[in-house]
Design a protein around this motif. Structure first.
Motif, short mmCIF file in Angstrom:
data_model
loop_
_atom_site.label_atom_id
_atom_site.label_comp_id
_atom_site.label_asym_id
_atom_site.label_seq_id
_atom_site.Cartn_x
_atom_site.Cartn_y
_atom_site.Cartn_z
N ARG A 1 52.17 46.23 35.47
CA ARG A 1 51.06 45.29 35.44
C ARG A 1 51.39 44.10 36.32
O ARG A 1 52.47 43.51 36.19
N ARG A 2 50.45 43.74 37.19
CA ARG A 2 50.62 42.59 38.07
C ARG A 2 49.31 41.80 38.03
O ARG A 2 48.32 42.24 38.60
N ALA A 3 49.32 40.66 37.35
CA ALA A 3 48.07 39.94 37.11
C ALA A 3 48.17 38.48 37.50
O ALA A 3 49.07 37.77 37.04
N LEU A 4 47.24 38.04 38.34
CA LEU A 4 47.09 36.62 38.68
C LEU A 4 45.75 36.16 38.10
O LEU A 4 44.71 36.77 38.39
N ASP A 5 45.77 35.13 37.28
CA ASP A 5 44.55 34.70 36.60
C ASP A 5 43.47 34.31 37.60
O ASP A 5 43.65 33.44 38.45
N ARG A 6 42.33 34.96 37.49
CA ARG A 6 41.26 34.74 38.45
C ARG A 6 40.61 33.37 38.29
O ARG A 6 40.18 32.76 39.27
N SER A 7 40.49 32.91 37.06
CA SER A 7 39.87 31.60 36.85
C SER A 7 40.68 30.49 37.50
O SER A 7 40.13 29.56 38.09
N ALA A 8 42.01 30.58 37.39
CA ALA A 8 42.87 29.58 38.03
C ALA A 8 42.84 29.71 39.54
O ALA A 8 42.93 28.72 40.27
#
Length: 470
Positions: free
Chosen positions: A411-418
């Protein structure tokens, strides 16, 4: 403790503690997060002042004006700054924690990893100082000498009723942008344990419980303006070096242009000062009073000297992995927090390893990259970059944050809202809670570590990077 000090601690005319502490400041955010975690709740109610969420696409001049107006709504007036009672501020911090017996206490410099360490130990954290933001009418981001003059007058009035604090004024357009021309930033540091802290320690620590003092060891050129008031242009958290704030620096011209200033007008005080402890350091008298309290109450006291934030972040992340695995969990899920985007309770609830970046500068992000490169791989990496709300040559771009997320094997996740509108937008503290609530539960939570066991892990994990634990 002399009679005069008792009177100051008990006066009721001072500005209420919560109103005095700057909105969104590190100490305010950390105490709020830790107090909630010790109660078993998250940070869903914590926001962040400012209208920047709505201003991602507007012209820079309009955005800067909106930032200044928003700062004006929450900053203290000069008259309110003179009414600040540091004793009431200390009481306000201490009163946020549940009243029960704790197996120890953390005190000292603000650091996001301290929030996670405090929860792993089941102890509170009390700051060695607090920040104030005060109106600067007709201020200018490119006039540090004028900022010093205005801050000196404010500080003289503030110190009149608060002789037990030292005021460090910081003028840094690289971290505050247009705010540096609308308000002055004052870091108040207690010269000794305030009376409210002494009462808290006496009432809420188990007999013989150890005391751990966290000390930010970073330095910066400092100019002594007057007794009790010192001044620095720029700061370590800017991601820049002192030379970058020299009038001839092209980096400075770029920073000032982004903040609505003019590099040709930049004229810092002639006596720039010699390198000394930066704004988040612990006053020597505060450290001495902690040691004296420990001797009188026959308990051990320990000090962690942190050369830069990345060192403690890495050591605490290693400690969490050790702690989680000792409880039968995988310790293979990482969350990279940034600035105010943290939630210690949700991290423990999800059984995740936390790494905290002080801010979104390239240096902060490089710190987590180096640590990840030398660590056992993680199956998942979630990244929560806090947009700084301004542009600076020192700020990390989204590709660098994406590279951090890329260390996750599955899993590789960068917060979209930020990421939306980064770097000039803003997101509330509760955004970290929203992201972490979506993580699967990993219960029960591990039993708290003892301070002795935690210090052993921290020494082993951080000594090669310069973390001094004594």
């Amino acid at each position: 403790m002399g009679p005069a000090h008792r009177v100051r601690e008990g006066r009721t005319t001072g500005l209420a503690g919560g109103r005095a502490v700057a909105a969104g400041s590190a100490a305010r955010t950390l105490v709020a997060a830790i107090a909630r975690a010790l109660r078993g709740t998250d940070c869903a109610d914590l926001g962040h002042p400012g209208p920047l969420l709505r201003l991602a696409g507007v012209p820079e001049s309009v955005r800067r004006a909106a930032v200044a107006r928003a700062a004006g709504r929450v900053a203290l007036t000069g008259g309110q700054a003179a009414e600040v009672d540091a004793g009431q501020v200390a009481r306000w911090f201490a009163d946020q924690y549940p009243r029960r017996r704790y197996p120890g206490v953390l005190l000292g410099s603000p650091h996001g990893a301290a929030a996670h360490l405090a929860l792993a130990l089941g102890v509170p954290w009390l700051p060695a100082g607090f920040e104030l933001s005060v109106h600067w009418p007709q201020g200018a981001v490119d006039e540090p000498q004028a900022a010093l003059d205005h801050g000196a007058a404010l500080t003289a009035r503030l110190l009149k009723d608060n002789p037990d604090v030292h005021i460090r004024q910081v003028h840094c357009p690289a971290t505050r942008g247009a705010l540096a021309g609308a308000t002055v930033a004052l870091a108040a540091r207690w010269r000794r344990l305030p009376a409210a802290y002494l009462r808290f320690l006496a009432d809420c620590l188990e007999p013989g419980a150890p005391v751990l003092l966290l000390c930010d060891a970073r330095t910066w050129p400092v100019f002594d303006s007057a007794p009790g008031h010192s001044f620095q242009v720029g700061c370590p958290s800017s991601g820049l070096d002192p030379v970058d704030f020299h009038p001839d620096s092209p980096v400075l011209r770029q920073v000032l242009r982004s903040s609505g200033g003019d590099g040709a007008r930049w004229c810092p005080p002639e006596a720039v000062g010699s390198p000394r402890a930066a704004e988040h350091a612990v006053e020597p008298g505060f450290e001495q009073s902690v040691q004296q309290w420990a001797v009188v109450h026959r308990c051990s006291s320990h000090r962690m000297l942190v050369p830069n934030p990345a060192v403690l972040s890495a050591a605490t992340a290693d400690l969490y992995r050790h702690w989680l695995r000792a409880a039968g969990k995988t310790g293979n899920r990482l969350v990279v927090e940034c600035g105010r985007l943290l939630d210690p309770w949700q991290v423990v609830r999800a059984g995740m390893v936390p790494y905290w970046c002080e801010n979104a500068t390239q240096r902060s992000v490089e710190g987590v990259e180096w640590w990840l490169a030398g660590s056992e791989p993680f199956s998942s990496v979630d990244v929560l970059p806090e947009p700084p709300g301004l542009r600076s040559p020192a700020v990390a771009g989204l590709p660098q944050w994406l590279a951090v997320a890329g260390f996750g094997r599955r899993r590789r996740a960068l917060d979209r809202s930020a990421a939306r509108g980064y770097p000039v937008t803003s997101v509330p503290t509760r955004r970290a809670t929203e992201v972490l609530r979506a993580q699967s539960y990993d219960l029960p939570t591990p039993p708290p570590m003892t301070i002795a066991a935690a210090l052993a892990v921290l020494r082993d994990a951080g000594s090669h990077q310069g973390l001094l634990v004594s």
